[in-house]
Design a protein around this motif. Structure first.
Motif, PDB file in Angstrom:
ATOM      1  N   TYR A  95       0.934  -1.270   0.051  1.00  0.00           N
ATOM      2  CA  TYR A  95       0.075  -0.069   0.010  1.00  0.00           C
ATOM      3  C   TYR A  95       0.980   1.448  -0.121  1.00  0.00           C
ATOM      4  O   TYR A  95       1.773   1.505   0.534  1.00  0.00           O
ATOM      5  CB  TYR A  95      -0.992  -0.014   1.323  1.00  0.00           C
TER       6      TYR A  95
ATOM      7  N   TYR B 143      -6.942   3.487  -6.098  1.00  0.00           N
ATOM      8  CA  TYR B 143      -7.263   5.109  -6.240  1.00  0.00           C
ATOM      9  C   TYR B 143      -6.310   5.659  -7.236  1.00  0.00           C
ATOM     10  O   TYR B 143      -5.212   5.306  -7.168  1.00  0.00           O
ATOM     11  CB  TYR B 143      -7.357   5.676  -4.860  1.00  0.00           C
TER      12      TYR B 143
ATOM     13  N   ARG C 117      -3.413   5.005   5.302  1.00  0.00           N
ATOM     14  CA  ARG C 117      -2.967   3.986   4.199  1.00  0.00           C
ATOM     15  C   ARG C 117      -3.798   4.407   2.970  1.00  0.00           C
ATOM     16  O   ARG C 117      -5.017   4.736   3.068  1.00  0.00           O
ATOM     17  CB  ARG C 117      -3.625   2.627   4.830  1.00  0.00           C
ATOM     18  N   GLY C 118      -3.139   4.162   1.618  1.00  0.00           N
ATOM     19  CA  GLY C 118      -3.600   4.569   0.717  1.00  0.00           C
ATOM     20  C   GLY C 118      -4.789   3.567   0.337  1.00  0.00           C
ATOM     21  O   GLY C 118      -4.698   2.181   0.575  1.00  0.00           O
ATOM     22  N   ARG C 119      -5.832   4.083  -0.460  1.00  0.00           N
ATOM     23  CA  ARG C 119      -6.843   3.117  -0.885  1.00  0.00           C
ATOM     24  C   ARG C 119      -6.329   2.156  -2.288  1.00  0.00           C
ATOM     25  O   ARG C 119      -5.905   3.124  -3.077  1.00  0.00           O
ATOM     26  CB  ARG C 119      -7.805   3.984  -1.072  1.00  0.00           C
TER      27      ARG C 119
ATOM     28  N   GLU D 286      -9.944  11.203   0.236  1.00  0.00           N
ATOM     29  CA  GLU D 286     -10.605  10.250  -0.321  1.00  0.00           C
ATOM     30  C   GLU D 286      -9.779   8.943  -0.687  1.00  0.00           C
ATOM     31  O   GLU D 286     -10.082   7.988  -1.081  1.00  0.00           O
ATOM     32  CB  GLU D 286     -11.493  10.771  -1.356  1.00  0.00           C
ATOM     33  N   GLY D 287      -8.414   9.435  -0.918  1.00  0.00           N
ATOM     34  CA  GLY D 287      -7.603   8.388  -1.277  1.00  0.00           C
ATOM     35  C   GLY D 287      -6.901   7.426  -0.311  1.00  0.00           C
ATOM     36  O   GLY D 287      -6.091   6.661  -0.563  1.00  0.00           O
ATOM     37  N   TYR D 288      -7.491   7.464   0.969  1.00  0.00           N
ATOM     38  CA  TYR D 288      -6.928   6.864   2.021  1.00  0.00           C
ATOM     39  C   TYR D 288      -8.090   6.218   2.686  1.00  0.00           C
ATOM     40  O   TYR D 288      -9.202   6.876   2.807  1.00  0.00           O
ATOM     41  CB  TYR D 288      -6.239   7.720   2.962  1.00  0.00           C
ATOM     42  N   ASP D 289      -7.966   4.905   3.013  1.00  0.00           N
ATOM     43  CA  ASP D 289      -9.146   4.140   3.869  1.00  0.00           C
ATOM     44  C   ASP D 289      -8.869   3.785   5.400  1.00  0.00           C
ATOM     45  O   ASP D 289      -9.731   3.488   5.898  1.00  0.00           O
ATOM     46  CB  ASP D 289      -9.386   2.842   3.116  1.00  0.00           C
ATOM     47  N   TYR D 290      -7.519   3.988   5.828  1.00  0.00           N
ATOM     48  CA  TYR D 290      -7.250   3.821   7.538  1.00  0.00           C
ATOM     49  C   TYR D 290      -6.531   5.025   7.882  1.00  0.00           C
ATOM     50  O   TYR D 290      -5.637   5.275   7.246  1.00  0.00           O
ATOM     51  CB  TYR D 290      -7.026   2.513   7.511  1.00  0.00           C
TER      52      TYR D 290
END
Length: 126
Positions: free
Chosen positions: A32, A103, A98-100, A111-115
């Motif tokens: 990631y 994306y 963490r990067g999505r 918006e490009g990250y999920d955690y």
């Protein structure tokens, strides 16, 4: 489960340095993209820096270019942010994220990250 734990924040005077760390667990870290964001009181969370999964590409915000450096150690599942020549305007809560996967937008978009981690406070006094 995914966990991101930041450390290394503190209080320094103008011109000082700090090294932030972010320990990741619960997923395959080396897969990631990772990023650092910061949020000052009353302001939007903003992207500071990001790094690709294998460190081949890094991104740095203009406001910190030449002073901050992002790096990662995939063997230790750890992300770093080296901060030098700190200014009072760098005062903020700093978060790793963490990067999505998949994306393709801007590296600095939330918006490009999920955690996200819980954050570590950096205070720079004049």
């Amino acid at each position: 489960q995914v966990q991101l734990v930041e450390s290394g924040g503190g209080s320094v005077q103008t011109g000082g340095s700090l090294r932030l760390s972010c320990a990741a667990s619960g997923y395959v870290y080396s897969t990631y993209r990772m990023g650092w964001f910061r949020q000052a009181p009353g302001k939007e969370r903003e992207g500071v820096a990001a790094i690709s999964s294998r460190s081949s590409t890094t991104y740095i915000a203009n406001s910190v270019k030449g002073r901050f450096k992002i790096s990662r150690d995939n063997a230790k599942n750890t992300l770093y942010l080296e901060m030098t020549s700190l200014k009072p305007e760098d005062t903020a809560m700093y978060y790793c994220a963490r990067g999505r996967l998949g994306y393709s937008g801007s590296w600095s978009s939330k918006e490009g990250y999920d955690y996200w981690g819980q954050g570590t406070q950096v205070t720079v006094s004049s």
